[in-house]
Design a protein around this motif. Structure first.
Motif, PDB file in Angstrom:
ATOM      1  N   UNK A  82       0.781  -1.184  -0.043  1.00  0.00           N
ATOM      2  CA  UNK A  82       0.025   0.073  -0.013  1.00  0.00           C
ATOM      3  C   UNK A  82       0.871   1.399  -0.139  1.00  0.00           C
ATOM      4  N   UNK A  94       2.594   4.456  -0.334  1.00  0.00           N
ATOM      5  CA  UNK A  94       2.749   5.708  -1.542  1.00  0.00           C
ATOM      6  C   UNK A  94       3.938   6.233  -1.564  1.00  0.00           C
ATOM      7  N   UNK A 145     -11.475   2.322  -1.094  1.00  0.00           N
ATOM      8  CA  UNK A 145     -11.605   1.714   0.201  1.00  0.00           C
ATOM      9  C   UNK A 145     -12.616   0.544   0.044  1.00  0.00           C
ATOM     10  N   UNK A 191     -10.502  -2.234  -1.611  1.00  0.00           N
ATOM     11  CA  UNK A 191      -9.420  -2.852  -0.864  1.00  0.00           C
ATOM     12  C   UNK A 191     -10.145  -3.947   0.056  1.00  0.00           C
ATOM     13  N   UNK A 202       3.429  -3.303   3.733  1.00  0.00           N
ATOM     14  CA  UNK A 202       3.979  -1.916   3.603  1.00  0.00           C
ATOM     15  C   UNK A 202       5.572  -1.935   3.405  1.00  0.00           C
ATOM     16  N   UNK A 249       1.478  19.529   7.078  1.00  0.00           N
ATOM     17  CA  UNK A 249       2.139  18.932   8.255  1.00  0.00           C
ATOM     18  C   UNK A 249       1.467  19.284   9.529  1.00  0.00           C
ATOM     19  N   UNK A 252      -1.956  16.193   8.475  1.00  0.00           N
ATOM     20  CA  UNK A 252      -1.057  15.024   9.087  1.00  0.00           C
ATOM     21  C   UNK A 252      -1.361  15.145  10.476  1.00  0.00           C
ATOM     22  N   UNK A 302      -4.845  13.527  10.971  1.00  0.00           N
ATOM     23  CA  UNK A 302      -4.872  11.919  10.975  1.00  0.00           C
ATOM     24  C   UNK A 302      -4.209  11.506  11.914  1.00  0.00           C
ATOM     25  N   UNK A 350      -7.164  11.984  14.946  1.00  0.00           N
ATOM     26  CA  UNK A 350      -8.599  11.809  15.096  1.00  0.00           C
ATOM     27  C   UNK A 350      -9.000  10.433  15.378  1.00  0.00           C
ATOM     28  N   UNK A 362     -11.546   6.136   6.249  1.00  0.00           N
ATOM     29  CA  UNK A 362     -10.504   6.526   7.190  1.00  0.00           C
ATOM     30  C   UNK A 362      -9.418   5.608   7.424  1.00  0.00           C
ATOM     31  N   UNK A 363      -9.979   4.083   7.400  1.00  0.00           N
ATOM     32  CA  UNK A 363      -9.041   3.002   7.445  1.00  0.00           C
ATOM     33  C   UNK A 363      -7.790   3.030   6.004  1.00  0.00           C
ATOM     34  N   UNK A 364      -8.580   3.324   5.132  1.00  0.00           N
ATOM     35  CA  UNK A 364      -8.105   3.463   3.665  1.00  0.00           C
ATOM     36  C   UNK A 364      -7.037   4.724   3.870  1.00  0.00           C
ATOM     37  N   UNK A 365      -7.325   5.830   4.338  1.00  0.00           N
ATOM     38  CA  UNK A 365      -6.409   7.201   4.367  1.00  0.00           C
ATOM     39  C   UNK A 365      -5.294   6.978   5.178  1.00  0.00           C
ATOM     40  N   UNK A 405      -3.610   4.363   5.758  1.00  0.00           N
ATOM     41  CA  UNK A 405      -2.749   3.335   5.096  1.00  0.00           C
ATOM     42  C   UNK A 405      -2.001   4.063   3.895  1.00  0.00           C
ATOM     43  N   UNK A 406      -2.702   5.127   3.534  1.00  0.00           N
ATOM     44  CA  UNK A 406      -2.137   5.891   2.261  1.00  0.00           C
ATOM     45  C   UNK A 406      -1.594   7.249   2.526  1.00  0.00           C
ATOM     46  N   UNK A 407      -2.365   8.129   2.584  1.00  0.00           N
ATOM     47  CA  UNK A 407      -2.179   9.544   2.903  1.00  0.00           C
ATOM     48  C   UNK A 407      -1.501   9.885   4.398  1.00  0.00           C
ATOM     49  N   UNK A 408      -2.120   9.307   5.188  1.00  0.00           N
ATOM     50  CA  UNK A 408      -1.334   9.675   6.684  1.00  0.00           C
ATOM     51  C   UNK A 408      -0.018   8.784   6.708  1.00  0.00           C
ATOM     52  N   UNK A 409       0.280   7.641   6.024  1.00  0.00           N
ATOM     53  CA  UNK A 409       1.740   7.071   6.020  1.00  0.00           C
ATOM     54  C   UNK A 409       2.294   8.146   5.205  1.00  0.00           C
ATOM     55  N   UNK A 410       1.958   8.407   4.030  1.00  0.00           N
ATOM     56  CA  UNK A 410       2.722   9.049   3.157  1.00  0.00           C
ATOM     57  C   UNK A 410       3.196  10.614   3.663  1.00  0.00           C
ATOM     58  N   UNK A 411       2.210  11.326   4.677  1.00  0.00           N
ATOM     59  CA  UNK A 411       2.630  12.456   5.292  1.00  0.00           C
ATOM     60  C   UNK A 411       3.705  12.221   6.189  1.00  0.00           C
TER      61      UNK A 411
END
Lengths: 379, 379
Positions: free
Chosen positions: A257, A259, A307, A310, A323, A369, A373, A376, A379, B365-368, B370-376
């Motif tokens: 997953x 990114x 989502x 997935x 990951x 950030x 960020x 995320x 929350x 939220x679970x999906x993000x 994995x993706x955006x949160x991890x990326x940030x």
């Protein structure tokens, strides 16, 4: 409603012929069935107005009606048709129907067709800086990219880049942040990338090459069989929604997953400059605003479907979600910096666009950030 | 270009009168200056066609042309005017020019005006569930909300909610994730919120009340003087771009960036149902697609301006940037859950919309994560 549609269809069919007498008779017949307002309209048409219509063709780099990517062009055509009351119609072609998927740019440039829908990084051989308008490793998210494009000077730079080719570019949707992709074996260290035959185009491919992998470029339709036959060991494509549609889970076990290589992939509408200029002002605006609306619509679709897809992949198809280890990501980031520095050095066009892009990214990254960020995280 | 615009202006002026002879003379004069295609068009109009035009009024809850919020409605009007070649024009009014900012909903419902631009949470006294379409504490980000709205069933629920009032709602832009706001003293613990007089509307205000604060509702224009006079101790508004415009840094020292009470604030277009139905199909579609495009455009504008404005606030105005402590955020989250549970219990409409919203949020939220949160975290 039915009567109105009839009028439109008949009008279109008739205008192209010269049988004015027949038209007048039909107009009179229609008059009998219409209210006052419609009456006037039809009378005007019958009297003298030859409503000028435009029939456009749009070639794409995707299978016809492919989820997300292929739906964007269809939505655009629908919006334009309805907003223009049929004065501008756009016939959409899948990859290979009129021209191959990777020849969309040339077809629009040469005026063979009026429009295309594709991804800007496919033209990096012709225009190195084009990749910045498709996807850059460790680059902007979709929201950041759209902000730079519309309010940070990006669009003007893009237009300047395509101008010599007689093409006007417009943002054409986004698949959002993409998954690292499908792997036949687990990746536990950077050493596991050595010798790995992976389908990964654009600058992501260049980065993988430095990590010791063997990147190849294949169209979407070629990936599945190559993975299954063992011709490649790994492949990225888009994300769960699109990857599920292609059935990659039947050819590779591990789904990463993380990114990194396409962080907010943007698609593009390519419009032949002369074709656009030949439209009356209201139709030009309809084209522009329809593209803006589709740009958001496609991203909404991906965000809503990914989502769910997935979950299907994990729960129904037993896909192993993974990951990339942090040190692998940091190595890839280091190679990305090297690749970008070389691009800047080798091509003035790239350097110019990169300066604008990287300055904007650096500033908005700090802001996000603090806001997204952090959000995320708590929350 | 100039000639085309002239034709349009003249056509509009002339059609409303009956001076057909004069029109014919003008048409002939214009014919001399035009190509063949334009010739036919003008001649047709001269012959009989009474182009039906529509003049709409849009009232808003913002000062006229206020950055972001007030620009969205103007952009909408511009898009519609240009796409319809002037057949539909929309005159935009700032708060208080035709009706007060908080009476936009009623004015559109009663048909006093055809359109409004506002925030759905302002109508929570009338429709408790409306807040969900504006902002919910610890709720969706802008991208998540748009996905739910367009592809997750949200829009249909919203339309159902406004239907009894004869209003068709459409998403009308987003300010993105908002800052916690301006405070005259630092917040180091939940105890520091006790007795704090803070301008904070919607459910965020309810949550603050449970934390011991005294929430008040003020229009944007009333905030500055209330902060300066000491009538309030703190206020949220939007974020750096809008807050800089109001000059809040001159009235309070500490600026808290933490996102919690409005995580992806969405604005709304309100359209009188009968007015919309009275438009021909092409103009209806133009209204719908223009709204979609503005929905993205406003978000792009905020994303591009906020990070620049924050720099100005810190570097030029010496604003003290702060984050709410983690335990304060966790307390606010706990109170949010209580407030939402009560809303669900007290109102069937809220319960119905909340079920759809919260299920979607939980999955995306679970999906993000994995993706955006991890990326940030690793970019």
């Amino acid at each position: 409603m039915l009567i109105k549609r009839k009028i439109k269809t008949m009008r279109r069919a008739i205008i192209s012929s010269t049988k004015l007498i027949m038209f007048t008779i039909l107009s009179i017949l229609l008059l009998a069935a219409c209210g006052e307002q419609k009456t006037n309209k039809v009378a005007a048409v019958g009297a003298a107005e030859p409503i000028k219509t435009y029939q456009w063709k749009m070639v794409t780099s995707w299978p016809k009606n492919f989820p997300g990517l292929g739906i964007g062009p269809e939505t655009f055509a629908k919006y334009v048709d309805e907003m223009s009351a049929g004065r501008l119609t756009v016939q959409v072609y899948g990859a290979g129907e009129l021209v191959p998927g990777f020849e969309v740019f040339d077809a629009v440039s040469q005026g063979t067709v009026q429009m295309g829908h594709s991804g800007a990084y496919y033209w990096k051989g012709k225009i190195p800086a084009s990749v910045i308008f498709g996807a850059i490793p460790f680059g902007m998210t979709t929201s950041e990219f759209n902000a730079w494009l519309q309010y940070g000077g990006g669009l003007a730079l893009w237009q300047e880049l395509y101008k010599p080719f007689g093409i006007v570019p417009m943002a054409g949707g986004s698949s959002g942040a993409q998954f690292a992709g499908w792997f036949k074996k687990e990746i536990n260290s950077i050493a596991d990338l050595k010798g790995l035959k992976m389908r990964i185009p654009g600058l992501g491919g260049e980065v993988m090459k430095r990590a010791g992998a063997l990147p190849v470029t294949l169209t979407g339709g070629e990936i599945f069989s190559s993975l299954q036959s063992g011709a490649i060991d790994a492949s990225e494509w888009v994300g769960p929604y699109n990857d599920l549609a292609f059935g990659f889970h039947q050819a590779a076990q591990y789904y990463y997953s993380s990114v990194w290589h396409e962080t907010g992939t943007s698609l593009e509408f390519l419009i032949n400059e002369k074709a656009l200029a030949s439209l009356p002002k209201d139709l030009q605006k309809i084209v522009e605003v329809a593209a803006r609306a589709v740009n958001q619509d496609m991203h909404d679709e991906y965000n809503a479907r990914n989502h769910v897809a997935l979950k299907t992949l994990i729960e129904k198809h037993n896909v192993q979600l993974r990951k990339l280890p942090d040190d692998v990501l940091q190595e890839l980031k280091k190679y990305t910096e090297q690749v970008l520095a070389e691009q800047v050095e080798n091509d003035q066009g790239f350097a110019k666009v990169w300066q604008s892009y990287s300055e904007f990214l650096s500033s908005i990254r700090e802001y996000n950030d603090l806001t997204l960020k952090e959000y995320f995280q708590h929350r």
